[in-house]
Design a protein around this motif. Structure first.
Motif, PDB file in Angstrom:
ATOM      1  N   UNK A 105       0.840  -1.197   0.000  1.00 26.84           N
ATOM      2  CA  UNK A 105       0.000   0.000   0.000  1.00 26.84           C
ATOM      3  C   UNK A 105       0.877   1.248   0.000  1.00 26.84           C
ATOM      4  N   UNK A 106       0.572   2.172  -0.884  1.00 30.59           N
ATOM      5  CA  UNK A 106       1.345   3.421  -0.986  1.00 30.59           C
ATOM      6  C   UNK A 106       1.312   4.178   0.333  1.00 30.59           C
ATOM      7  N   UNK A 107       2.469   4.694   0.728  1.00 30.07           N
ATOM      8  CA  UNK A 107       2.584   5.420   1.979  1.00 30.07           C
ATOM      9  C   UNK A 107       2.855   4.531   3.170  1.00 30.07           C
ATOM     10  N   UNK A 108       2.755   3.214   2.963  1.00 29.14           N
ATOM     11  CA  UNK A 108       3.041   2.256   4.027  1.00 29.14           C
ATOM     12  C   UNK A 108       4.192   1.329   3.639  1.00 29.14           C
ATOM     13  N   UNK A 109       4.009   0.620   2.522  1.00 21.63           N
ATOM     14  CA  UNK A 109       5.017  -0.347   2.078  1.00 21.63           C
ATOM     15  C   UNK A 109       5.922   0.197   0.979  1.00 21.63           C
ATOM     16  N   UNK A 110       5.493   1.238   0.325  1.00 23.76           N
ATOM     17  CA  UNK A 110       6.333   1.923  -0.669  1.00 23.76           C
ATOM     18  C   UNK A 110       5.941   3.388  -0.673  1.00 23.76           C
ATOM     19  N   UNK A 111       6.778   4.218  -1.260  1.00 25.50           N
ATOM     20  CA  UNK A 111       6.566   5.661  -1.220  1.00 25.50           C
ATOM     21  C   UNK A 111       5.219   6.063  -1.814  1.00 25.50           C
ATOM     22  N   UNK A 112       4.521   6.934  -1.066  1.00 25.46           N
ATOM     23  CA  UNK A 112       3.264   7.460  -1.541  1.00 25.46           C
ATOM     24  C   UNK A 112       3.478   8.596  -2.531  1.00 25.46           C
ATOM     25  N   UNK A 113       2.483   9.488  -2.635  1.00 23.47           N
ATOM     26  CA  UNK A 113       2.460  10.416  -3.762  1.00 23.47           C
ATOM     27  C   UNK A 113       2.587  11.896  -3.396  1.00 23.47           C
ATOM     28  N   UNK A 114       3.040  12.193  -2.176  1.00 17.35           N
ATOM     29  CA  UNK A 114       3.328  13.587  -1.837  1.00 17.35           C
ATOM     30  C   UNK A 114       4.720  13.953  -2.344  1.00 17.35           C
ATOM     31  N   UNK A 115       4.866  13.919  -3.646  1.00 12.41           N
ATOM     32  CA  UNK A 115       6.149  14.180  -4.318  1.00 12.41           C
ATOM     33  C   UNK A 115       5.877  14.671  -5.730  1.00 12.41           C
ATOM     34  N   UNK A 116       6.931  15.168  -6.375  1.00 11.51           N
ATOM     35  CA  UNK A 116       6.693  15.788  -7.683  1.00 11.51           C
ATOM     36  C   UNK A 116       6.699  14.808  -8.852  1.00 11.51           C
ATOM     37  N   UNK A 117       7.392  13.670  -8.729  1.00 13.02           N
ATOM     38  CA  UNK A 117       7.415  12.684  -9.810  1.00 13.02           C
ATOM     39  C   UNK A 117       7.318  11.272  -9.244  1.00 13.02           C
ATOM     40  N   UNK A 118       6.720  10.389 -10.028  1.00  5.97           N
ATOM     41  CA  UNK A 118       6.619   8.968  -9.691  1.00  5.97           C
ATOM     42  C   UNK A 118       7.048   8.168 -10.908  1.00  5.97           C
ATOM     43  N   UNK A 119       7.830   7.135 -10.689  1.00  2.00           N
ATOM     44  CA  UNK A 119       8.097   6.161 -11.754  1.00  2.00           C
ATOM     45  C   UNK A 119       7.471   4.843 -11.341  1.00  2.00           C
ATOM     46  N   UNK A 120       6.696   4.258 -12.228  1.00  2.00           N
ATOM     47  CA  UNK A 120       5.994   3.013 -11.902  1.00  2.00           C
ATOM     48  C   UNK A 120       5.739   2.228 -13.173  1.00  2.00           C
ATOM     49  N   UNK A 121       5.450   0.948 -13.021  1.00  2.00           N
ATOM     50  CA  UNK A 121       5.106   0.130 -14.180  1.00  2.00           C
ATOM     51  C   UNK A 121       3.857   0.698 -14.840  1.00  2.00           C
ATOM     52  N   UNK A 122       3.847   0.690 -16.145  1.00  2.00           N
ATOM     53  CA  UNK A 122       2.745   1.302 -16.893  1.00  2.00           C
ATOM     54  C   UNK A 122       1.401   0.664 -16.566  1.00  2.00           C
ATOM     55  N   UNK A 123       1.401  -0.597 -16.168  1.00  2.00           N
ATOM     56  CA  UNK A 123       0.151  -1.283 -15.826  1.00  2.00           C
ATOM     57  C   UNK A 123      -0.477  -0.740 -14.549  1.00  2.00           C
ATOM     58  N   UNK A 124       0.262   0.085 -13.793  1.00  2.00           N
ATOM     59  CA  UNK A 124      -0.264   0.655 -12.555  1.00  2.00           C
ATOM     60  C   UNK A 124      -0.899   2.027 -12.773  1.00  2.00           C
ATOM     61  N   UNK A 125      -1.007   2.437 -14.026  1.00  2.00           N
ATOM     62  CA  UNK A 125      -1.572   3.744 -14.356  1.00  2.00           C
ATOM     63  C   UNK A 125      -2.896   3.576 -15.095  1.00  2.00           C
ATOM     64  N   UNK A 126      -3.837   4.469 -14.798  1.00  2.00           N
ATOM     65  CA  UNK A 126      -5.175   4.382 -15.393  1.00  2.00           C
ATOM     66  C   UNK A 126      -5.554   5.719 -16.011  1.00  2.00           C
ATOM     67  N   UNK A 127      -5.929   5.677 -17.265  1.00  2.00           N
ATOM     68  CA  UNK A 127      -6.335   6.875 -17.994  1.00  2.00           C
ATOM     69  C   UNK A 127      -7.582   7.483 -17.361  1.00  2.00           C
ATOM     70  N   UNK A 128      -7.562   8.806 -17.199  1.00  2.00           N
ATOM     71  CA  UNK A 128      -8.698   9.530 -16.630  1.00  2.00           C
ATOM     72  C   UNK A 128      -9.424  10.310 -17.724  1.00  2.00           C
ATOM     73  N   UNK A 129     -10.676   9.989 -18.007  1.00  2.00           N
ATOM     74  CA  UNK A 129     -11.424  10.758 -19.012  1.00  2.00           C
ATOM     75  C   UNK A 129     -11.714  12.164 -18.518  1.00  2.00           C
ATOM     76  N   UNK A 130     -12.040  13.061 -19.439  1.00  3.10           N
ATOM     77  CA  UNK A 130     -12.289  14.459 -19.083  1.00  3.10           C
ATOM     78  C   UNK A 130     -13.450  14.612 -18.109  1.00  3.10           C
ATOM     79  N   UNK A 131     -14.400  13.682 -18.145  1.00  6.45           N
ATOM     80  CA  UNK A 131     -15.583  13.774 -17.285  1.00  6.45           C
ATOM     81  C   UNK A 131     -15.277  13.458 -15.820  1.00  6.45           C
ATOM     82  N   UNK A 132     -14.050  13.000 -15.533  1.00  9.61           N
ATOM     83  CA  UNK A 132     -13.635  12.720 -14.160  1.00  9.61           C
ATOM     84  C   UNK A 132     -12.692  13.835 -13.713  1.00  9.61           C
ATOM     85  N   UNK A 133     -13.127  14.651 -12.777  1.00  9.77           N
ATOM     86  CA  UNK A 133     -12.308  15.772 -12.328  1.00  9.77           C
ATOM     87  C   UNK A 133     -11.126  15.290 -11.494  1.00  9.77           C
ATOM     88  N   UNK A 134     -10.134  16.150 -11.339  1.00 10.92           N
ATOM     89  CA  UNK A 134      -8.961  15.805 -10.531  1.00 10.92           C
ATOM     90  C   UNK A 134      -9.362  15.415  -9.112  1.00 10.92           C
TER      91      UNK A 134
END
Length: 338
Positions: A105-134
């Motif tokens: 789990x991010x922030x527990x077993x590996x670095x979470x996301x309070x940082x400026x860049x992340x490198x991760x396997x592409x399969x861990x990323x999900x495209x966000x459509x425009x209809x989904x706000x930040x």
């Protein structure tokens, strides 16, 4: 790369992060927003895990897509998975990562996301459509965990489900149960939480002054709840879960914080209850994004705070002080970059 680290009890430091980047399998993402939640605040108070970047939920923009197979182009807005299978246990080695016995789990077993860049396997990323706000995207794991619970409890149309804990997660779970035509009964001792839930369209809400057993019995025609979900983040005794459950009912213990609770199982044995433990929504991310895009639940009225990246230490200090005074804290969305 830079990121906020928990370096000791109630101590944070903005430090350099050294991460490798395998261009053949990984993608580099510029993080635009992340969210500080109750688990992060508890880690801050304890100072552990030490030298780890907190923030389990994050979104960003692809900056270096690498040679991936997922058609992730530079500039694509993505959600970053907060859970990763360990790839070492029996289930992972037998093609069932969703049953991983040591889910990371991010922030527990590996670095979470309070940082400026992340490198991760592409399969861990999900495209966000425009209809989904930040901001809505940062609640994807709340929806994923809700879907996991709905599946495990095999909830059907018309089922009465008692949910103990009306924080953001309990609110979202209740809304999704309505979407799937079940009947949630949302319970909390915090009237503000319950008012937010009412504003989101949740009809049955029970507060501190209500007789929960009597009210649930009345709503269910004396049968009591077919399923109960106890959220560990709540300040309610877990014994309530067994008292509100009908005979042979299913009870799920869950939550985003992993707070410890103590409970007697005498009533559970007496009623022959089926008990589940659910702690991640791994495998449901794509479905969650579709549900947000289709307006399955109202995230606009969910309560949260916002801050800038530079304000993170102060946010943690304020959260810690409020928790130590038994006061409520709110999830805080951090703007990291444009």
């Amino acid at each position: 790369m830079q990121g906020w680290h928990i370096v000791g009890a109630k101590q944070t430091e903005d430090k350099t992060i050294e991460e490798s980047f395998d261009v053949t399998t990984e993608t580099k993402v510029m993080v635009t927003k992340a969210m500080i939640t109750l688990p992060d605040a508890l880690h801050f108070i304890k100072g552990e895990p030490a030298n780890t970047v907190p923030g389990a939920y994050g979104i960003g923009i692809v900056s270096e897509p690498g040679q991936n197979l997922f058609d992730l182009k530079q500039g694509t807005r993505v959600y970053i998975s907060p859970t990763l299978p360990c790839k070492k246990c029996f289930s992972c080695n037998n093609g069932e990562p969703g049953k991983c016995s040591d889910m990371q789990i991010a922030g527990e077993n590996f670095n979470g996301f309070l940082r400026n860049f992340v490198t991760t396997e592409s399969s861990n990323l999900y495209y966000l459509p425009e209809s989904v706000s930040d901001n809505d995207a940062l609640f994807i794991e709340h929806i994923s965990l809700s879907l996991s619970i709905i599946d495990k409890l095999d909830i059907q149309k018309g089922d009465h489900i008692a949910i103990i804990g009306a924080n953001n997660f309990g609110n979202i779970l209740s809304q999704l149960l309505i979407y799937y035509q079940a009947v949630p009964i949302l319970i909390d001792v915090d009237e503000e939480n319950l008012q937010v839930a009412k504003n989101c369209g949740i009809y049955y809400t029970l507060g501190e002054k209500d007789n929960w057993i009597k009210e649930v019995s009345s709503i269910t025609g004396g049968r009591m709840a077919k399923s109960v979900v106890y959220i560990s983040d709540s300040d309610i005794s877990p014994k309530s879960a067994f008292l509100l459950a009908g005979y042979n009912a299913h009870v799920a213990f869950t939550g985003l914080s992993g707070k410890n609770t103590t409970v007697s199982f005498a009533n559970a044995v007496k009623k022959q209850l089926v008990i589940h433990s659910v702690n991640t929504g791994y495998g449901y991310t794509s479905s969650s994004i579709n549900l947000i895009a289709n307006k399955a639940c109202n995230l606009k009225k969910i309560k949260f705070d916002e801050c800038a990246y530079a304000d993170v230490p102060e946010v943690f200090k304020n959260m810690a002080a409020r928790l130590e005074n038994n006061e409520k804290i709110y999830d805080t969305i951090v703007k990291i970059s444009d």
